[in-house]
Scaffold this motif. Sequence first.
Motif, short mmCIF file in Angstrom:
data_model
loop_
_atom_site.label_atom_id
_atom_site.label_comp_id
_atom_site.label_asym_id
_atom_site.label_seq_id
_atom_site.Cartn_x
_atom_site.Cartn_y
_atom_site.Cartn_z
N GLU A 91 34.45 29.57 23.52
CA GLU A 91 34.19 29.54 24.96
C GLU A 91 34.41 30.91 25.57
OE1 GLU A 91 35.85 27.27 28.96
OE2 GLU A 91 36.48 26.63 26.98
N ASN A 92 33.50 31.31 26.44
CA ASN A 92 33.63 32.59 27.14
C ASN A 92 34.46 32.39 28.39
OD1 ASN A 92 33.25 35.15 28.27
ND2 ASN A 92 31.44 34.43 29.37
N ARG A 93 35.61 33.03 28.46
CA ARG A 93 36.49 32.90 29.62
C ARG A 93 36.57 34.18 30.44
NH1 ARG A 93 39.74 28.54 30.06
NH2 ARG A 93 39.55 26.99 28.42
N ASP A 94 35.60 35.06 30.26
CA ASP A 94 35.53 36.29 31.05
C ASP A 94 34.73 36.00 32.32
OD1 ASP A 94 35.36 38.75 32.15
OD2 ASP A 94 34.35 39.72 30.46
N PRO A 95 35.38 35.94 33.51
CA PRO A 95 34.65 35.58 34.73
C PRO A 95 33.64 36.63 35.18
CG PRO A 95 36.88 36.29 35.26
CD PRO A 95 36.79 36.21 33.76
N ALA A 96 33.73 37.84 34.65
CA ALA A 96 32.82 38.91 35.08
C ALA A 96 31.58 39.00 34.21
CB ALA A 96 33.56 40.25 35.07
N ARG A 97 31.56 38.26 33.10
CA ARG A 97 30.43 38.36 32.19
C ARG A 97 29.29 37.43 32.61
NH1 ARG A 97 30.22 36.22 25.98
NH2 ARG A 97 28.08 36.85 25.52
N ILE A 98 28.08 37.93 32.59
CA ILE A 98 26.88 37.12 32.86
C ILE A 98 25.93 37.29 31.69
CG2 ILE A 98 24.90 36.76 34.37
CD1 ILE A 98 26.54 37.71 36.69
N ASP A 99 25.59 36.19 31.05
CA ASP A 99 24.67 36.22 29.93
C ASP A 99 23.26 35.92 30.43
OD1 ASP A 99 23.34 36.12 27.57
OD2 ASP A 99 24.55 34.54 26.66
N ARG A 100 22.34 36.84 30.27
CA ARG A 100 20.99 36.65 30.78
C ARG A 100 20.26 35.53 30.05
NH1 ARG A 100 17.64 41.96 29.73
NH2 ARG A 100 16.05 40.69 30.77
N TYR A 101 20.74 35.13 28.88
CA TYR A 101 20.11 34.07 28.12
C TYR A 101 20.99 32.82 28.06
CZ TYR A 101 16.98 37.79 26.68
OH TYR A 101 16.07 38.81 26.68
N ASP A 102 21.69 32.51 29.14
CA ASP A 102 22.54 31.33 29.15
C ASP A 102 21.70 30.07 29.38
OD1 ASP A 102 21.86 31.96 31.74
OD2 ASP A 102 23.71 31.18 32.59
N THR A 103 21.69 29.14 28.47
CA THR A 103 21.04 27.84 28.54
C THR A 103 19.62 27.93 29.11
OG1 THR A 103 23.25 27.08 29.11
CG2 THR A 103 21.54 25.43 29.04
N GLN A 104 19.46 27.72 30.43
CA GLN A 104 18.14 27.79 31.07
C GLN A 104 17.99 29.10 31.84
OE1 GLN A 104 18.06 24.71 29.13
NE2 GLN A 104 16.17 25.05 30.24
N ARG A 105 18.83 30.08 31.53
CA ARG A 105 18.84 31.38 32.20
C ARG A 105 19.11 31.23 33.70
NH1 ARG A 105 13.61 34.88 31.53
NH2 ARG A 105 13.77 34.35 29.35
N PHE A 106 20.03 30.34 34.04
CA PHE A 106 20.37 30.10 35.43
C PHE A 106 21.02 31.31 36.08
CE2 PHE A 106 20.65 25.41 34.22
CZ PHE A 106 19.36 25.17 34.64
N ALA A 107 21.58 32.23 35.28
CA ALA A 107 22.23 33.40 35.84
C ALA A 107 21.22 34.36 36.47
CB ALA A 107 23.03 34.13 34.76
N ARG A 108 19.94 34.21 36.16
CA ARG A 108 18.92 35.10 36.71
C ARG A 108 18.00 34.29 37.61
NH1 ARG A 108 15.65 38.51 33.13
NH2 ARG A 108 15.86 39.99 34.84
N VAL A 109 18.29 34.28 38.89
CA VAL A 109 17.50 33.51 39.84
C VAL A 109 16.07 34.03 39.87
CG1 VAL A 109 17.30 32.81 42.25
CG2 VAL A 109 19.55 33.04 41.22
N GLY A 110 15.13 33.11 39.76
CA GLY A 110 13.72 33.49 39.72
C GLY A 110 13.20 33.74 38.32
N HIS A 111 14.07 33.67 37.32
CA HIS A 111 13.66 33.87 35.93
C HIS A 111 14.09 32.69 35.06
CE1 HIS A 111 13.61 37.96 37.59
NE2 HIS A 111 12.71 38.26 36.65
N GLU A 112 14.26 31.51 35.67
CA GLU A 112 14.67 30.36 34.90
C GLU A 112 13.56 29.96 33.92
OE1 GLU A 112 14.51 30.56 38.13
OE2 GLU A 112 16.40 30.03 39.08
N VAL A 113 13.94 29.22 32.88
CA VAL A 113 12.97 28.79 31.87
C VAL A 113 12.94 27.27 31.84
CG1 VAL A 113 13.35 30.85 30.50
CG2 VAL A 113 14.70 28.81 30.04
N PRO A 114 11.85 26.68 31.35
CA PRO A 114 11.76 25.22 31.27
C PRO A 114 12.85 24.64 30.37
CG PRO A 114 9.62 26.23 30.94
CD PRO A 114 10.62 27.34 30.90
#
Length: 263
Positions: free
Chosen positions: A203-226
């Motif tokens: 589990e990633n417990r670093d609150p400052a880290r954002i993974d651009r390929y997380d699950t449905q790419r929810f971290a990148r608004v406007g770039h989500e995937v199906p």
Amino acid sequence: MRKYSPKDNVQAKAKYTDRFWVAPQVPREPVEDAHFAEVLQKMKTAVEVLDAYVEIGQLVIHIRPEENIDALRTLKEQCGYAMCSELSAVDYLAQDGEFEIFYQMLNLKERKRTRILTRIKEDQAIESIVPLYDMAKFAEREMYDMFGIYVNNHPYLKRIIMPDDWEGHPLRKTYPLEGDEFASWYEVDKIFGKEYRDVIGPENRDPARIDRYDTQRFARVGHEVPFGADPSLVDETETPVEYSSELLADYNKGPHKVLDKRK
């Protein structure tokens, strides 16, 4: 030739200087206030007072841990301190091998505050003050959960924030800021089982880290995937943000005014 400089006691000298500003200790003043002097006198007749002073406008009294009930009963019944607003501990294990437990007391009538301090060893327990103050039911459970301090005669002493099977106590200074190995695998082991460690990863417990390929790419608004698509294989074309038709209908009803500047 380079000038010679003596090397006396070079091993005893600090290699690095302190780069951080160290705040000076809050000044301790003698007990001169009439109310505090009366409280201190009553406390001395009930318990052994190890130290007493005024700090930032409040009375601070150090006592022996075995006398915490007697001290707080005296404050409540004889000095008018009807409220215990806070109680917890401070980890001084590395420095002194002890915990410091504090009780923050409030006299509503006189608008005065008194802090009771006591020290216990790591394997030493403290008596519960629930018979005197009901607020201690949750506060002492939190102290037990976060620091591992046992409280004798507590009506329901169990963890209050962390799961019952959690290992370690997160507010101890020896506990890693982002959790230990047990914390990184806790939810994976609990939900999927240890056999899925290699599949899911820790589990990633670093609150400052954002993974651009997380699950449905929810971290990148406007770039989500199906749903079900591999985020790493989908192109980076920006998806237009769509708003709810009901929300737009309400907005178009008007009237609206765009402010030229903030009021």
